[in-house]
Design a protein around this motif. Structure first.
Motif, PDB file in Angstrom:
ATOM      1  N   ARG B 135       0.834  -1.189   0.000  1.00 37.40           N
ATOM      2  CA  ARG B 135       0.000   0.000   0.000  1.00 37.40           C
ATOM      3  C   ARG B 135       0.877   1.252   0.000  1.00 37.40           C
ATOM      4  O   ARG B 135       0.629   2.214  -0.711  1.00 37.40           O
ATOM      5  CB  ARG B 135      -0.884  -0.028   1.251  1.00 37.40           C
ATOM      6  N   ASP B 136       1.923   1.219   0.802  1.00 39.91           N
ATOM      7  CA  ASP B 136       2.876   2.318   0.871  1.00 39.91           C
ATOM      8  C   ASP B 136       3.497   2.575  -0.495  1.00 39.91           C
ATOM      9  O   ASP B 136       3.529   3.700  -0.990  1.00 39.91           O
ATOM     10  CB  ASP B 136       3.966   1.952   1.893  1.00 39.91           C
ATOM     11  N   ARG B 137       3.961   1.495  -1.115  1.00 37.07           N
ATOM     12  CA  ARG B 137       4.636   1.673  -2.400  1.00 37.07           C
ATOM     13  C   ARG B 137       3.684   2.183  -3.482  1.00 37.07           C
ATOM     14  O   ARG B 137       4.030   3.047  -4.269  1.00 37.07           O
ATOM     15  CB  ARG B 137       5.302   0.357  -2.830  1.00 37.07           C
ATOM     16  N   LEU B 138       2.468   1.655  -3.463  1.00 38.71           N
ATOM     17  CA  LEU B 138       1.465   2.092  -4.452  1.00 38.71           C
ATOM     18  C   LEU B 138       1.170   3.585  -4.283  1.00 38.71           C
ATOM     19  O   LEU B 138       1.229   4.369  -5.237  1.00 38.71           O
ATOM     20  CB  LEU B 138       0.174   1.286  -4.273  1.00 38.71           C
ATOM     21  N   ILE B 139       0.926   3.986  -3.039  1.00 36.69           N
ATOM     22  CA  ILE B 139       0.570   5.397  -2.789  1.00 36.69           C
ATOM     23  C   ILE B 139       1.734   6.322  -3.140  1.00 36.69           C
ATOM     24  O   ILE B 139       1.543   7.365  -3.770  1.00 36.69           O
ATOM     25  CB  ILE B 139       0.133   5.587  -1.315  1.00 36.69           C
ATOM     26  N   LEU B 140       2.942   5.905  -2.781  1.00 41.25           N
ATOM     27  CA  LEU B 140       4.103   6.747  -3.096  1.00 41.25           C
ATOM     28  C   LEU B 140       4.303   6.881  -4.606  1.00 41.25           C
ATOM     29  O   LEU B 140       4.636   7.953  -5.110  1.00 41.25           O
ATOM     30  CB  LEU B 140       5.367   6.182  -2.449  1.00 41.25           C
ATOM     31  N   SER B 141       4.091   5.784  -5.346  1.00 40.70           N
ATOM     32  CA  SER B 141       4.273   5.855  -6.804  1.00 40.70           C
ATOM     33  C   SER B 141       3.235   6.785  -7.414  1.00 40.70           C
ATOM     34  O   SER B 141       3.559   7.624  -8.260  1.00 40.70           O
ATOM     35  CB  SER B 141       4.125   4.477  -7.448  1.00 40.70           C
ATOM     36  N   VAL B 142       1.994   6.615  -6.974  1.00 41.56           N
ATOM     37  CA  VAL B 142       0.947   7.489  -7.513  1.00 41.56           C
ATOM     38  C   VAL B 142       1.290   8.944  -7.192  1.00 41.56           C
ATOM     39  O   VAL B 142       1.176   9.836  -8.033  1.00 41.56           O
ATOM     40  CB  VAL B 142      -0.440   7.103  -6.928  1.00 41.56           C
ATOM     41  N   GLY B 143       1.749   9.178  -5.969  1.00 43.74           N
ATOM     42  CA  GLY B 143       2.127  10.534  -5.558  1.00 43.74           C
ATOM     43  C   GLY B 143       3.203  11.102  -6.451  1.00 43.74           C
ATOM     44  O   GLY B 143       3.161  12.270  -6.863  1.00 43.74           O
ATOM     45  N   LEU B 144       4.171  10.257  -6.796  1.00 41.96           N
ATOM     46  CA  LEU B 144       5.274  10.719  -7.646  1.00 41.96           C
ATOM     47  C   LEU B 144       4.770  11.116  -9.025  1.00 41.96           C
ATOM     48  O   LEU B 144       5.173  12.129  -9.601  1.00 41.96           O
ATOM     49  CB  LEU B 144       6.321   9.599  -7.751  1.00 41.96           C
ATOM     50  N   VAL B 145       3.848  10.293  -9.551  1.00 40.47           N
ATOM     51  CA  VAL B 145       3.282  10.597 -10.872  1.00 40.47           C
ATOM     52  C   VAL B 145       2.529  11.933 -10.821  1.00 40.47           C
ATOM     53  O   VAL B 145       2.699  12.797 -11.682  1.00 40.47           O
ATOM     54  CB  VAL B 145       2.343   9.459 -11.335  1.00 40.47           C
ATOM     55  N   LEU B 146       1.714  12.109  -9.757  1.00 42.69           N
ATOM     56  CA  LEU B 146       0.962  13.360  -9.612  1.00 42.69           C
ATOM     57  C   LEU B 146       1.920  14.553  -9.554  1.00 42.69           C
ATOM     58  O   LEU B 146       1.682  15.595 -10.146  1.00 42.69           O
ATOM     59  CB  LEU B 146       0.119  13.343  -8.331  1.00 42.69           C
ATOM     60  N   TYR B 147       3.023  14.359  -8.823  1.00 39.08           N
ATOM     61  CA  TYR B 147       3.973  15.448  -8.642  1.00 39.08           C
ATOM     62  C   TYR B 147       4.634  15.823  -9.962  1.00 39.08           C
ATOM     63  O   TYR B 147       4.991  16.970 -10.188  1.00 39.08           O
ATOM     64  CB  TYR B 147       5.032  15.035  -7.623  1.00 39.08           C
ATOM     65  N   ALA B 148       4.792  14.831 -10.834  1.00 41.25           N
ATOM     66  CA  ALA B 148       5.525  15.065 -12.078  1.00 41.25           C
ATOM     67  C   ALA B 148       4.655  15.712 -13.158  1.00 41.25           C
ATOM     68  O   ALA B 148       5.164  16.208 -14.159  1.00 41.25           O
ATOM     69  CB  ALA B 148       6.089  13.745 -12.591  1.00 41.25           C
ATOM     70  N   MET B 149       3.343  15.710 -12.965  1.00 37.14           N
ATOM     71  CA  MET B 149       2.467  16.222 -14.022  1.00 37.14           C
ATOM     72  C   MET B 149       2.274  17.733 -13.888  1.00 37.14           C
ATOM     73  O   MET B 149       1.872  18.208 -12.833  1.00 37.14           O
ATOM     74  CB  MET B 149       1.109  15.525 -13.969  1.00 37.14           C
ATOM     75  N   PRO B 150       2.550  18.487 -14.960  1.00 38.62           N
ATOM     76  CA  PRO B 150       2.314  19.935 -14.882  1.00 38.62           C
ATOM     77  C   PRO B 150       0.817  20.225 -14.775  1.00 38.62           C
ATOM     78  O   PRO B 150       0.004  19.545 -15.402  1.00 38.62           O
ATOM     79  CB  PRO B 150       2.878  20.468 -16.198  1.00 38.62           C
ATOM     80  N   SER B 151       0.459  21.255 -13.991  1.00 40.64           N
ATOM     81  CA  SER B 151      -0.954  21.439 -13.679  1.00 40.64           C
ATOM     82  C   SER B 151      -1.786  21.872 -14.889  1.00 40.64           C
ATOM     83  O   SER B 151      -2.949  21.549 -14.989  1.00 40.64           O
ATOM     84  CB  SER B 151      -1.123  22.424 -12.524  1.00 40.64           C
ATOM     85  N   PHE B 152      -1.159  22.601 -15.861  1.00 39.86           N
ATOM     86  CA  PHE B 152      -1.970  22.990 -17.019  1.00 39.86           C
ATOM     87  C   PHE B 152      -2.368  21.754 -17.820  1.00 39.86           C
ATOM     88  O   PHE B 152      -3.472  21.645 -18.333  1.00 39.86           O
ATOM     89  CB  PHE B 152      -1.208  23.992 -17.900  1.00 39.86           C
ATOM     90  N   TRP B 153      -1.435  20.771 -17.861  1.00 41.19           N
ATOM     91  CA  TRP B 153      -1.709  19.549 -18.608  1.00 41.19           C
ATOM     92  C   TRP B 153      -2.792  18.739 -17.901  1.00 41.19           C
ATOM     93  O   TRP B 153      -3.724  18.245 -18.534  1.00 41.19           O
ATOM     94  CB  TRP B 153      -0.419  18.733 -18.737  1.00 41.19           C
ATOM     95  N   VAL B 154      -2.665  18.632 -16.578  1.00 40.92           N
ATOM     96  CA  VAL B 154      -3.689  17.949 -15.801  1.00 40.92           C
ATOM     97  C   VAL B 154      -5.036  18.614 -16.059  1.00 40.92           C
ATOM     98  O   VAL B 154      -6.043  17.952 -16.294  1.00 40.92           O
ATOM     99  CB  VAL B 154      -3.357  17.988 -14.293  1.00 40.92           C
ATOM    100  N   GLY B 155      -5.028  19.964 -16.050  1.00 43.90           N
ATOM    101  CA  GLY B 155      -6.265  20.704 -16.289  1.00 43.90           C
ATOM    102  C   GLY B 155      -6.877  20.345 -17.634  1.00 43.90           C
ATOM    103  O   GLY B 155      -8.062  20.024 -17.725  1.00 43.90           O
TER     104      GLY B 155
END
Lengths: 531, 327
Positions: B135-155
């Motif tokens: 669970r830790d590893r899954l959440i951390l990986s997802v967090g890393l992906v979120l962190y790497a995405m620029p917000s305009f692109w996410v938008g």
């Protein structure tokens, strides 16, 4: 242009025949409906009599009306607030018959006093282009409430005034402007006019809503109940809103070029470049003649020969453009001439001209270095800069790109002249005297945008421009402008590289889209939404 | 916390605020004066052109013909009188412009912060309970992906998926244009419009908060007092929330103060993508128009907001950990 207009009418006729088949009643305009329009570049001043610009007209032309507007075919004009016009043969006066029974949105009567006030206090004094067109306007006589006679101190070509009617003669309500500082009048944000729509709400940063004017002089029109101009600064968001069906119309190429192909493939949308013929743009390459190398006309011609413009049209403009041949665009039936010097794509010729001018290839095959400043106005003007850099490398001219935002560009190019090559995008406004000859005439002080900032000075050119500006005979005047085009292309201070206009993305249920040559800037009284 | 301590925190903050605001005003003024071009250039260009006399008239009217020290002195003098000035570009007082846009920005900021902190805490606690587990590893990986995405692109992706393809949310705007909605219907309409921009703005910060929270949970979980609590026989849930999470929360709360400024800045992009009439876009437009007065007003307003939020954060930290005030 005649051909274009004709073929356009044929196309319209053909499509109405198709539509007439199963549901003939559909051709009858339907009343009602709200139209959501993209408003990409929000304007703070909607006073169209003061500021003649596309983004202002997009909203303001539905509220404020000019004396006459442009149409396809015929004399090219259709009456709006004026029903008739007549010029005296000495060029010193023009009489306008004004429309009767017209009311301002606040219920007052529209009269010749409004025209008098607008002409003397706004068109002549404050309008960005009106200041030159109406420079010698002296008085406006109003013998009765429906006649206005413009009197000039010097002979003024009637042809110029007719050509200026659509863009430069929006009439303001005298009773709301007189005695105020026009530039600061709060009505500039909430205009009161005579047009088919009246302002309902202007919420800055969000939207401008217009409502149907039930008292409009053209009884029965407009058909739509409401226009909502939604402020959307992001072009990607505009194309998404089109795709989601939350927007029915966007004008002036408000979607990213990269999205065009996808939008074109959607059955609910139509993408077209019609309706902009009265305001064609040139992608211009400006050569600073203060630079020794560029002062030599052979170098300027060599630069033109080094550009493969048909390829630029295909790649940079995605085919939505035509190769430019002179300062007057091909769409101007009246003034355009094909008889101008041409400089086709020819690298050998370009190299030979540069050698002849004494600029031999040096180390690394380069002859000299230039500072290239692409204008930030359009994607096109930026991309054109990239192309020029590549193209000129081939003939041994090394360009250093330097980019600015809008105010930075204005200062670097127009005020300080800190450039060797710049790109630009002037508009042709129906008559060379309005916004085109200023590009070639001397005498404009530094700091004025869209003028002769590259330091071109030719006595012959100045004389020609002045002569044409005072020529009353329309045939002779046109002939003088033909000469002007030839001389401009011989001397080549600027290269009118590509003519382009804009694209409209519209919901296919919208009827009467792009049916005039300045449609986005017209009043949309006949626009309707099919069920 | 004792009332005296509260006063101390607020006083300390306010004493800092004055020099901060002065520096902000001076720096902004200087930077904008260094940028090429002025407001009149832009006004004339956006108006489609004009002649030199018109430009000179406008410069005189707007006081741009004065030397810059005079302009600065004039501005500071008005500022002392709490007058933010008048924008000639907009033809309106700066305070009106800002006041009109403030609710949009504050709403976006508050909802994004709440979203980011809420999800960050829950995910961080969840990950930190079993460090190294799946669970830790899954959440951390997802967090890393979120962190790497620029917000305009996410938008734009959110718009594409949830507004264009699924048609669940509007493409943009603060509320339905010219809808004539009032009362609760209007509130719901605004909330419906706020969902996508909130998520787009908050996702990046979720990953920051979840990492802080996770690190705190892991660290605190091995502390002596937690072992003591466990030895006393306190329930696992109570240990987790009352002992571990409360202590792990301190860096998260401190981070909210730091990120308040980032959120205001990051909102520029989100406000453009979602056609929201907030302060960020007003700032962006003002830079392009070289509208100095509005920009100065905006930066001062932002500075005030950031200072206010940090004062609140100090108070919350003090409430969570009484030791802080003593320092």
């Amino acid at each position: 242009m005649v051909d274009q207009a004709l073929s356009r009418r044929t196309v319209l006729a053909a499509s109405s025949v198709l539509a007439a088949g199963p549901a003939f009643a559909q051709a009858q305009p339907r009343r009602g409906g709200t139209l959501q329009v993209a408003y990409n570049t929000e304007q703070r001043n909607l006073n169209a009599a003061m500021v003649a610009s596309n983004a202002v007209f997009l909203v303001a032309s539905k509220i404020l009306e000019p004396l006459a507007d442009a149409v396809y075919g015929g004399v090219g004009l259709t009456p709006k607030l004026a029903t008739g016009w007549n010029a005296a043969s000495d060029g010193l006066s023009i009489t306008f018959e004004l429309r009767r029974g017209v009311k301002w949105h606040d219920g007052r009567d529209f009269t010749s006093a409004d025209v008098q006030y607008s002409a003397l206090e706004v068109w002549r004094k404050l309008s960005n282009f009106g200041r030159s067109v109406f420079r010698s306007l002296e008085t406006v006589d109003t013998p009765d409430a429906h006649t206005a006679i413009l009197r000039f101190s010097r002979p003024t070509p009637a042809q110029l005034i007719w050509n200026a009617l659509p863009d430069l003669t929006a009439v303001l309500p005298r009773h709301l402007y007189e005695g105020t500082d026009v530039a600061q009048n709060p009505r500039n944000q909430a205009p009161v006019g005579t047009g088919p729509y009246k302002l309902a709400e202007n919420r800055p940063g969000q939207f401008v809503t217009l409502e149907r004017n039930a008292e409009y002089w053209d009884a029965g029109k407009p058909y739509l109940d409401r226009l909502v101009f939604r402020v959307m600064p992001d072009k990607g968001a505009i194309s998404a809103a089109h795709e989601a069906g939350q927007l029915q119309l966007s004008c002036f190429s408000s979607v990213p070029l990269a999205d065009l192909k996808r939008l074109q493939s959607l059955p609910a949308l139509s993408v077209s470049n019609r309706g902009y013929e009265a305001s064609p743009y040139h992608a211009l390459i400006e050569l600073n003649l203060r630079r020794t190398e560029l002062a030599d006309v052979r170098v300027r011609r060599a630069i033109h020969h080094a550009l493969d413009l048909p390829r630029v049209v295909a790649d940079v403009f995605d085919g939505f453009g035509t190769v430019g041949t002179g300062p007057v665009p091909t769409t101007s039936q009246l003034f355009y001439t094909t008889d101008t010097p041409r400089y086709g794509f020819d690298l050998a010729r370009a190299n030979a001209l540069l050698d002849e001018a004494g600029y031999r290839r040096g180390a690394g095959g380069m002859r000299f270095q230039l500072k290239l400043v692409p204008a930030p106005w359009f994607d096109y003007t930026v991309l054109l800069g990239d192309y020029i850099r590549q193209a000129l490398r081939q003939v041994g001219i090394d360009c250093q790109l330097q980019r600015f935002d809008a105010p930075g560009h204005l200062q670097a190019v127009y005020r300080d002249h800190q450039f060797d090559i710049a790109t630009g995008s002037p508009v042709f406004r129906n008559d060379p005297a309005i916004s085109t000859t200023v590009l070639y005439r001397t005498g404009t002080p530094p700091g004025v945008p869209w003028s002769n900032q590259y330091g071109y000075a030719s006595q012959a050119m100045d004389q020609l421009i002045d002569q044409a500006a005072g020529e009353l005979d329309p045939i002779k005047r046109v002939a003088l402008y033909h000469q002007f085009q030839r001389l401009a292309m011989e001397d080549l201070p600027v290269i009118p590289a590509v003519e382009f206009s804009f694209l409209t993305v519209a919901d296919r249920r919208l009827r009467n889209v792009a049916n005039t040559p300045r449609w986005a800037m017209s009043n949309w009284a006949d626009l309707w939404l099919d069920a | 916390m004792k009332p005296g301590q509260l006063g101390q925190v607020v006083r300390r903050r306010l004493a800092h605020a004055v020099p901060v605001l002065l520096v902000v005003a001076l720096a902004t003024f200087g930077l904008l004066k260094l940028a090429p071009g002025d407001a009149v250039d832009v006004l004339i260009a956006t108006g489609g052109g004009g002649d030199a006399a018109l430009a000179a008239d406008l410069r005189r009217a707007y006081g741009l013909d004065q030397p810059w020290p005079a302009q600065l002195a004039h501005y500071l003098w008005r500022l002392v009188q709490l007058d933010l000035g008048y924008s000639f570009v907009h033809n309106r007082p700066v305070s009106h412009l800002i006041w009109e846009r403030l609710p949009v920005s504050l709403l976006l900021m508050a909802s994004a912060t709440a979203f980011a902190v809420g999800f960050g805490i829950v995910l961080g606690v969840s990950a930190g309970q079993t460090p190294g587990g799946w669970r830790d590893r899954l959440i951390l990986s997802v967090g890393l992906v979120l962190y790497a995405m620029p917000s305009f692109w996410v938008g734009l992706m959110l718009i594409l998926i949830f507004a264009v393809k699924l048609a669940l949310f509007p493409v943009g705007g603060f509320e339905t244009a010219a809808s004539d909605l009032t009362g609760i219907a209007r509130v719901l309409d605004i909330a419906w419009h706020a969902v996508l921009p909130t998520v787009a703005l908050a996702l990046l910060f979720v990953s920051v908060y979840l990492r802080l929270m996770r690190a705190g949970v892991v660290e605190v979980a091995s502390a002596d007092f937690v072992r003591t609590a466990r030895a006393k026989g306190v329930g696992a849930t109570r240990i987790l929330w009352a002992h571990v999470a409360r202590n792990a929360l301190l860096p998260v709360v401190a981070m909210v103060g730091v990120q308040a400024a980032t959120l205001l800045g990051g909102a520029v992009v989100i406000e453009s993508v979602f056609s929201l009439p907030g302060l960020g876009r007003l700032a962006y437009d003002s830079v392009l128009a070289r509208d100095l007065v509005v920009l100065l007003g905006l930066l001062l307003t932002s500075a005030v907001i950031v200072i206010a939020i940090n004062t609140v954060v100090d108070l919350v930290v003090a409430a969570l950990d009484p030791r802080v005030v003593a320092r």
